[in-house]
Write an enzyme that holds these catalytic residues in place. Structure first.
Site, PDB file in Angstrom:
ATOM      1  N   ARG A   1      11.490  -3.571   9.369  1.00 27.64           N
ATOM      2  CA  ARG A   1      11.032  -2.201  10.302  1.00 27.64           C
ATOM      3  C   ARG A   1      11.100  -2.810  11.712  1.00 27.64           C
ATOM      4  O   ARG A   1      10.928  -3.954  11.921  1.00 27.64           O
ATOM      5  CB  ARG A   1       9.724  -1.746   9.554  1.00 27.64           C
ATOM      6  CG  ARG A   1       9.353  -0.397  10.050  1.00 27.64           C
ATOM      7  CD  ARG A   1       8.071   0.082   9.333  1.00 27.64           C
ATOM      8  NE  ARG A   1       7.088  -0.372   9.906  1.00 27.64           N
ATOM      9  CZ  ARG A   1       5.844  -0.624   9.347  1.00 27.64           C
ATOM     10  NH1 ARG A   1       5.620   0.052   8.168  1.00 27.64           N
ATOM     11  NH2 ARG A   1       4.587  -1.029   9.819  1.00 27.64           N
TER      12      ARG A   1
ATOM     13  N   LYS B   1       0.953  -1.198   0.127  1.00 28.58           N
ATOM     14  CA  LYS B   1      -0.003  -0.055  -0.110  1.00 28.58           C
ATOM     15  C   LYS B   1       0.966   1.368  -0.233  1.00 28.58           C
ATOM     16  O   LYS B   1       0.714   2.305  -0.648  1.00 28.58           O
ATOM     17  CB  LYS B   1      -0.950   0.097   1.317  1.00 28.58           C
ATOM     18  CG  LYS B   1      -1.865  -1.119   1.470  1.00 28.58           C
ATOM     19  CD  LYS B   1      -2.771  -0.703   3.012  1.00 28.58           C
ATOM     20  CE  LYS B   1      -1.737  -0.776   4.147  1.00 28.58           C
ATOM     21  NZ  LYS B   1      -1.681  -2.041   4.522  1.00 28.58           N
TER      22      LYS B   1
ATOM     23  N   ARG C   1      -0.406  -8.782  13.647  1.00 31.49           N
ATOM     24  CA  ARG C   1      -0.654  -7.722  12.628  1.00 31.49           C
ATOM     25  C   ARG C   1      -1.755  -8.161  11.647  1.00 31.49           C
ATOM     26  O   ARG C   1      -2.825  -7.739  11.225  1.00 31.49           O
ATOM     27  CB  ARG C   1       0.442  -6.963  12.158  1.00 31.49           C
ATOM     28  CG  ARG C   1       0.601  -5.774  12.921  1.00 31.49           C
ATOM     29  CD  ARG C   1       2.143  -5.309  12.664  1.00 31.49           C
ATOM     30  NE  ARG C   1       2.441  -4.893  11.251  1.00 31.49           N
ATOM     31  CZ  ARG C   1       3.642  -4.988  10.960  1.00 31.49           C
ATOM     32  NH1 ARG C   1       4.489  -5.444  11.570  1.00 31.49           N
ATOM     33  NH2 ARG C   1       3.979  -4.670   9.678  1.00 31.49           N
TER      34      ARG C   1
ATOM     35  N   ARG D   1      11.718  -6.582   4.998  1.00 33.89           N
ATOM     36  CA  ARG D   1      11.592  -5.232   5.006  1.00 33.89           C
ATOM     37  C   ARG D   1      12.432  -4.682   6.310  1.00 33.89           C
ATOM     38  O   ARG D   1      13.075  -3.484   6.279  1.00 33.89           O
ATOM     39  CB  ARG D   1      10.093  -4.798   5.231  1.00 33.89           C
ATOM     40  CG  ARG D   1       9.880  -3.124   5.097  1.00 33.89           C
ATOM     41  CD  ARG D   1       8.536  -3.065   4.833  1.00 33.89           C
ATOM     42  NE  ARG D   1       7.739  -3.244   6.095  1.00 33.89           N
ATOM     43  CZ  ARG D   1       6.267  -2.886   6.208  1.00 33.89           C
ATOM     44  NH1 ARG D   1       5.825  -2.304   5.227  1.00 33.89           N
ATOM     45  NH2 ARG D   1       5.565  -3.185   7.326  1.00 33.89           N
TER      46      ARG D   1
ATOM     47  N   ARG E   1      -9.238   1.575   9.431  1.00 31.23           N
ATOM     48  CA  ARG E   1      -8.784   0.338   9.484  1.00 31.23           C
ATOM     49  C   ARG E   1      -9.800  -0.409  10.318  1.00 31.23           C
ATOM     50  O   ARG E   1      -9.577  -1.805  10.894  1.00 31.23           O
ATOM     51  CB  ARG E   1      -7.345   0.288  10.311  1.00 31.23           C
ATOM     52  CG  ARG E   1      -6.174  -0.378   9.755  1.00 31.23           C
ATOM     53  CD  ARG E   1      -5.062  -0.059  10.833  1.00 31.23           C
ATOM     54  NE  ARG E   1      -3.952  -1.028  10.180  1.00 31.23           N
ATOM     55  CZ  ARG E   1      -3.027  -0.208   9.640  1.00 31.23           C
ATOM     56  NH1 ARG E   1      -2.879   0.969   9.197  1.00 31.23           N
ATOM     57  NH2 ARG E   1      -1.855  -0.908   9.518  1.00 31.23           N
TER      58      ARG E   1
END
Ligand code: ADP
Length: 194
Positions: free
Chosen positions: A138, A13, A149, A136, A88
């Site tokens: 993070r 996204k 998540r 990634r 969300r």
């Protein structure tokens, strides 16, 4: 152009939203980025949000509503925007409906259903998401948080797909392809609606 980007964590996204926002010269508003900036700056809001984010939980709706309301009222949001990571939850979507019609460029006093809004869902299978998120790296991208998540997404965010489908505002795009292919398809399905 008023776009909401939905999709599970790792769907791409943020990447796609930024690309299209640059192309169309409208702001890319990412609630995740705003929250991370608040955490780094150690603002009161950041202090409240940090524990939720580190655990892979959603930050309480009330905090997000304040953030989004303030951001949408800024002058650069007048011509349109791409909203990434909000709404969300169903309460956030209901709140956004009322907000949309009050903000500049929101389309005046009518229900959110009538506004020129489109909600894009980027669909990607779970196994691909986990691989992408782990690479990634993070702060909140460790395996345990990622699993949480994804679970939170299925429980609390996925119902929004039906919410926007019912209102005929949903655009579905297969996110399990190269970045360039996804961008091309998004451009194709969304252009002509600005
Ligand atoms: P991802 O790339 O995993 O989808 P984001 O960068 O959008 O993640 O958001 C990171 C974290 O920020 C989320 O896990 C959540 O804790 C918090 N967050 C972001 N947007 C919202 C929102 N609309 N409601 C509640 N929490 C949010």
């Amino acid at each position: 152009m008023q776009l909401i980007f939905m999709g599970p964590p790792g769907a791409g996204k943020g990447t796609q939203a930024q690309l299209l926002a640059d192309l169309w010269k409208i702001p890319h508003i990412s609630t995740g980025d705003i929250l991370r900036a608040c955490v780094v700056a150690k603002t009161p809001l950041g202090e409240k949000a940090k524990a939720y984010m580190d655990a892979g939980e959603l930050v309480p709706d009330g905090l997000l509503m304040d953030i989004v309301q303030e951001r949408m009222n800024q002058p650069d949001a007048k011509a349109g925007w791409i909203l990434d990571g909000f709404p969300r939850t169903v309460p956030q979507a209901a709140f956004f409906d009322t907000l949309l019609c009050d903000v500049p460029g929101g389309g005046g006093p009518k229900s959110g259903k009538d506004c020129a809004l489109r909600a894009v869902n980027l669909d990607v299978p779970d196994n691909v998401l986990v691989t992408r998120l782990l690479s990634r790296g993070r702060q909140d991208d460790n395996e345990q948080t990622i699993r949480r998540r994804l679970q939170v997404y299925r429980e609390q965010t996925e119902p929004l797909i039906e919410f926007y489908r019912d209102r005929e505002q949903l655009v579905e795009v297969d996110g399990d392809r190269s970045m360039q292919e996804v961008t091309a398809q998004l451009q194709q399905v969304l252009s002509g609606n600005s």
